[in-house]
Motif scaffolding. Structure first.
Motif, mmCIF file in Angstrom:
data_model
loop_
_atom_site.group_PDB
_atom_site.id
_atom_site.type_symbol
_atom_site.label_atom_id
_atom_site.label_comp_id
_atom_site.label_asym_id
_atom_site.label_seq_id
_atom_site.Cartn_x
_atom_site.Cartn_y
_atom_site.Cartn_z
ATOM 1 N N VAL A 1 54.470 4.310 36.184
ATOM 2 C CA VAL A 1 55.756 4.851 35.728
ATOM 3 C C VAL A 1 56.859 3.808 35.916
ATOM 4 O O VAL A 1 57.678 3.582 35.020
ATOM 5 C CB VAL A 1 56.094 6.159 36.481
ATOM 6 C CG1 VAL A 1 57.504 6.630 36.173
ATOM 7 C CG2 VAL A 1 55.087 7.236 36.147
ATOM 8 N N GLY A 2 56.866 3.150 37.075
ATOM 9 C CA GLY A 2 57.869 2.119 37.337
ATOM 10 C C GLY A 2 57.728 0.917 36.421
ATOM 11 O O GLY A 2 58.719 0.322 36.007
ATOM 12 N N PHE B 1 56.579 1.043 33.394
ATOM 13 C CA PHE B 1 57.083 1.484 32.103
ATOM 14 C C PHE B 1 58.607 1.457 32.080
ATOM 15 O O PHE B 1 59.220 1.000 31.110
ATOM 16 C CB PHE B 1 56.558 2.887 31.803
ATOM 17 C CG PHE B 1 56.927 3.392 30.444
ATOM 18 C CD1 PHE B 1 56.368 2.847 29.307
ATOM 19 C CD2 PHE B 1 57.842 4.417 30.312
ATOM 20 C CE1 PHE B 1 56.710 3.304 28.053
ATOM 21 C CE2 PHE B 1 58.197 4.892 29.065
ATOM 22 C CZ PHE B 1 57.626 4.334 27.933
ATOM 23 N N ILE B 2 59.225 1.921 33.150
ATOM 24 C CA ILE B 2 60.688 1.885 33.241
ATOM 25 C C ILE B 2 61.176 0.437 33.284
ATOM 26 O O ILE B 2 62.143 0.071 32.617
ATOM 27 C CB ILE B 2 61.180 2.663 34.477
ATOM 28 C CG1 ILE B 2 60.895 4.153 34.319
ATOM 29 C CG2 ILE B 2 62.669 2.446 34.714
ATOM 30 C CD1 ILE B 2 61.122 4.959 35.578
ATOM 31 N N GLY B 3 60.492 -0.409 34.053
ATOM 32 C CA GLY B 3 60.885 -1.808 34.175
ATOM 33 C C GLY B 3 60.727 -2.590 32.888
ATOM 34 O O GLY B 3 61.425 -3.579 32.668
ATOM 35 N N SER B 4 59.794 -2.169 32.034
ATOM 36 C CA SER B 4 59.598 -2.879 30.775
ATOM 37 C C SER B 4 60.797 -2.722 29.839
ATOM 38 O O SER B 4 60.994 -3.548 28.956
ATOM 39 C CB SER B 4 58.325 -2.398 30.079
ATOM 40 O OG SER B 4 58.471 -1.072 29.616
ATOM 41 N N PHE B 5 61.590 -1.685 30.038
ATOM 42 C CA PHE B 5 62.802 -1.526 29.238
ATOM 43 C C PHE B 5 63.847 -2.581 29.593
ATOM 44 O O PHE B 5 64.665 -2.955 28.774
ATOM 45 C CB PHE B 5 63.414 -0.142 29.418
ATOM 46 C CG PHE B 5 62.598 0.954 28.808
ATOM 47 C CD1 PHE B 5 62.193 0.898 27.487
ATOM 48 C CD2 PHE B 5 62.236 2.050 29.557
ATOM 49 C CE1 PHE B 5 61.447 1.911 26.925
ATOM 50 C CE2 PHE B 5 61.492 3.071 29.003
ATOM 51 C CZ PHE B 5 61.100 3.000 27.689
ATOM 52 N N PHE C 1 60.670 -0.767 41.320
ATOM 53 C CA PHE C 1 60.401 0.197 40.255
ATOM 54 C C PHE C 1 59.170 1.046 40.571
ATOM 55 O O PHE C 1 59.095 2.204 40.173
ATOM 56 C CB PHE C 1 60.236 -0.511 38.910
ATOM 57 C CG PHE C 1 61.535 -0.905 38.278
ATOM 58 C CD1 PHE C 1 62.477 0.041 37.931
ATOM 59 C CD2 PHE C 1 61.827 -2.228 38.041
ATOM 60 C CE1 PHE C 1 63.678 -0.311 37.352
ATOM 61 C CE2 PHE C 1 63.026 -2.604 37.464
ATOM 62 C CZ PHE C 1 63.956 -1.638 37.125
ATOM 63 N N GLY D 1 59.287 4.987 40.615
ATOM 64 C CA GLY D 1 58.300 5.745 39.849
ATOM 65 C C GLY D 1 57.498 6.682 40.729
ATOM 66 O O GLY D 1 57.219 7.824 40.352
ATOM 67 N N LEU E 1 59.559 9.691 41.511
ATOM 68 C CA LEU E 1 59.578 10.614 40.370
ATOM 69 C C LEU E 1 58.283 11.419 40.290
ATOM 70 O O LEU E 1 58.315 12.633 40.066
ATOM 71 C CB LEU E 1 59.799 9.845 39.074
ATOM 72 C CG LEU E 1 61.186 9.267 38.838
ATOM 73 C CD1 LEU E 1 61.193 8.384 37.603
ATOM 74 C CD2 LEU E 1 62.202 10.385 38.693
#
Length: 89
Positions: A42-43, A45-49, A66, A70, A73
């Motif tokens: 999850v982290g 995926f968030i960090g890839s933004f 991250f 994640g 969450l």
């Protein structure tokens, strides 16, 4: 990233997330590691933004941060799911 590094980062992220979240999370070491690994996904995926190349599985300096976010969450979602299954009398 090697599997050993992935497991170690997952364990660290899970332990840190459990320490930061209020309340009692009754889970063992294996569940904590799985929580951290899910948090790493999850982290990542968030960090890839926020990363220009957009690769999820690469090791970045902010990866542990991250991963912890994640994992928190995921832990929050698991705690909400666990509440709905309890029988209220």
């Amino acid at each position: 990233m090697s599997i050993i590094a992935f497991l170690v980062i997952g364990l660290l992220a899970g332990l840190i997330a459990r320490a930061l979240m209020p309340g009692n999370q009754s889970m063992g070491l294996l569940a904590t590691t799985l929580l951290g690994i899910a948090g790493s996904f999850v982290g990542g995926f968030i960090g890839s933004f926020f990363n220009s190349d957009g690769r999820v599985m690469d090791l970045h300096p902010s990866g542990l941060i991250f991963s912890v976010i994640g994992a928190m969450l995921v832990l929050l979602l698991v705690s909400f799911a666990g509440r709905s299954r309890r029988v209220r009398v």
